[in-house]
Motif scaffolding. Structure first.
Motif, mmCIF file in Angstrom:
data_model
loop_
_atom_site.group_PDB
_atom_site.id
_atom_site.type_symbol
_atom_site.label_atom_id
_atom_site.label_comp_id
_atom_site.label_asym_id
_atom_site.label_seq_id
_atom_site.Cartn_x
_atom_site.Cartn_y
_atom_site.Cartn_z
ATOM 1 N N MET A 82 0.833 -1.202 0.000
ATOM 2 C CA MET A 82 0.000 0.000 0.000
ATOM 3 C C MET A 82 0.865 1.248 0.000
ATOM 4 S SD MET A 82 -3.266 0.381 -0.105
ATOM 5 C CE MET A 82 -3.180 1.804 -1.161
ATOM 6 N N ALA A 83 1.953 1.219 0.759
ATOM 7 C CA ALA A 83 2.880 2.361 0.795
ATOM 8 C C ALA A 83 3.460 2.615 -0.597
ATOM 9 C CB ALA A 83 3.992 2.110 1.808
ATOM 10 N N ILE A 84 3.779 1.561 -1.304
ATOM 11 C CA ILE A 84 4.307 1.702 -2.667
ATOM 12 C C ILE A 84 3.228 2.265 -3.590
ATOM 13 C CG2 ILE A 84 5.111 0.415 -4.698
ATOM 14 C CD1 ILE A 84 6.542 -1.468 -2.631
ATOM 15 N N ALA A 85 2.019 1.735 -3.487
ATOM 16 C CA ALA A 85 0.924 2.181 -4.355
ATOM 17 C C ALA A 85 0.629 3.669 -4.187
ATOM 18 C CB ALA A 85 -0.339 1.361 -4.074
ATOM 19 N N LEU A 86 0.938 4.230 -3.014
ATOM 20 C CA LEU A 86 0.638 5.638 -2.748
ATOM 21 C C LEU A 86 1.830 6.576 -2.964
ATOM 22 C CD1 LEU A 86 -1.621 5.195 0.393
ATOM 23 C CD2 LEU A 86 -2.320 6.075 -1.839
ATOM 24 N N LEU A 87 2.944 6.038 -3.448
ATOM 25 C CA LEU A 87 4.110 6.894 -3.695
ATOM 26 C C LEU A 87 3.794 7.954 -4.743
ATOM 27 C CD1 LEU A 87 7.037 4.300 -3.788
ATOM 28 C CD2 LEU A 87 6.665 6.073 -2.061
ATOM 29 N N PHE A 88 4.029 9.200 -4.404
ATOM 30 C CA PHE A 88 3.905 10.328 -5.333
ATOM 31 C C PHE A 88 2.509 10.466 -5.939
ATOM 32 C CE2 PHE A 88 8.219 8.471 -5.552
ATOM 33 C CZ PHE A 88 8.834 9.411 -4.736
ATOM 34 N N VAL A 89 1.515 10.085 -5.159
ATOM 35 C CA VAL A 89 0.118 10.197 -5.560
ATOM 36 C C VAL A 89 -0.457 11.429 -4.862
ATOM 37 C CG1 VAL A 89 -2.137 9.057 -5.352
ATOM 38 C CG2 VAL A 89 -0.111 7.716 -5.926
ATOM 39 N N PRO A 90 -1.299 12.201 -5.539
ATOM 40 C CA PRO A 90 -1.904 13.365 -4.881
ATOM 41 C C PRO A 90 -2.596 12.986 -3.576
ATOM 42 C CG PRO A 90 -2.376 13.408 -7.217
ATOM 43 C CD PRO A 90 -1.726 12.078 -6.935
ATOM 44 N N HIS A 91 -2.437 13.817 -2.598
ATOM 45 C CA HIS A 91 -2.919 13.566 -1.241
ATOM 46 C C HIS A 91 -4.416 13.851 -1.146
ATOM 47 C CE1 HIS A 91 -2.865 14.232 3.232
ATOM 48 N NE2 HIS A 91 -2.165 13.122 3.115
ATOM 49 N N LYS A 92 -5.208 12.936 -1.710
ATOM 50 C CA LYS A 92 -6.668 13.091 -1.731
ATOM 51 C C LYS A 92 -7.318 11.740 -1.441
ATOM 52 C CE LYS A 92 -6.583 16.808 -5.099
ATOM 53 N NZ LYS A 92 -6.988 17.273 -6.413
ATOM 54 N N PRO A 93 -8.442 11.743 -0.729
ATOM 55 C CA PRO A 93 -9.118 10.479 -0.418
ATOM 56 C C PRO A 93 -9.454 9.641 -1.659
ATOM 57 C CG PRO A 93 -10.035 12.242 0.912
ATOM 58 C CD PRO A 93 -9.094 12.893 -0.084
ATOM 59 N N ALA A 94 -9.832 10.276 -2.749
ATOM 60 C CA ALA A 94 -10.185 9.524 -3.961
ATOM 61 C C ALA A 94 -9.002 8.707 -4.467
ATOM 62 C CB ALA A 94 -10.668 10.470 -5.052
ATOM 63 N N TYR A 95 -7.818 9.283 -4.434
ATOM 64 C CA TYR A 95 -6.633 8.552 -4.900
ATOM 65 C C TYR A 95 -6.242 7.451 -3.923
ATOM 66 C CZ TYR A 95 -6.172 11.936 -8.623
ATOM 67 O OH TYR A 95 -6.404 12.704 -9.736
ATOM 68 N N ALA A 96 -6.439 7.685 -2.637
ATOM 69 C CA ALA A 96 -6.166 6.637 -1.648
ATOM 70 C C ALA A 96 -7.114 5.452 -1.889
ATOM 71 C CB ALA A 96 -6.320 7.177 -0.231
ATOM 72 N N PHE A 97 -8.367 5.745 -2.194
ATOM 73 C CA PHE A 97 -9.348 4.695 -2.464
ATOM 74 C C PHE A 97 -8.977 3.918 -3.728
ATOM 75 C CE2 PHE A 97 -13.300 3.237 -4.492
ATOM 76 C CZ PHE A 97 -13.749 2.369 -3.508
ATOM 77 N N ILE A 98 -8.628 4.637 -4.788
ATOM 78 C CA ILE A 98 -8.232 3.979 -6.041
ATOM 79 C C ILE A 98 -7.000 3.110 -5.812
ATOM 80 C CG2 ILE A 98 -7.296 4.391 -8.364
ATOM 81 C CD1 ILE A 98 -9.105 6.956 -8.399
#
Length: 151
Positions: A82-98
């Protein structure tokens, strides 16, 4: 051994049984969302991700002998993915969900060589499949971001 079990099970989440991996990944998403937005654009996100991976390999080596190969009690691998999947992703709930949905899809279905990595010995066998699932999720999220940028 107690510290290895505590880390590998992410403070006992692994003892939940069915769904423990999803709970651990979701917990990381929540923590990620609670961190300052500047965290997602910093080197600290990489440092913490690498630390989680190293801790997972070490703890995975130790608990493998007690719990058996890639026990469902070990959920630090889901946190690492999960930490890898969120690398350099915009800090928004929608992106965390995706990221969560994509990571769990790749982690559960295990396509594109992910299943093969489970055969690696010890802690690397525990962690490698989730690392690759996280990488695949990250690639798809980054592609989505690029497509969105051009639209």
């Amino acid at each position: 051994m107690k510290i290895y079990k505590t880390i590998a099970s992410v403070l006992g989440i692994g003892y939940v049984g069915k769904g423990g991996g999803t709970i651990a990944a979701l917990l990381y998403c929540i923590i990620w969302l609670l961190l300052p937005a500047a965290y997602t654009d910093s080197v600290w996100q990489m440092v913490i991700t690498i630390f989680i991976i190293v801790a997972g390999v070490i703890c995975g080596n130790e608990v493998d002998a007690v719990w058996g190969k890639d026990s469902s009690k070990v959920v630090i691998d889901e946190v690492a993915g999960m930490a890898i999947a969120l690398l350099f992703v915009p800090h928004k709930p929608a992106y965390a969900f995706i990221a969560l949905m994509l990571f769990r899809f790749f982690d559960i279905v295990k396509p594109l060589g992910i299943k093969y990595l489970e055969k690696w010995p010890g802690g690397w066998g525990v962690m490698a499949d989730d690392i690759l699932a996280g990488i695949y999720a990250l690639i798809l999220i980054q592609l989505l971001l690029q497509i969105q940028y051009f639209l």
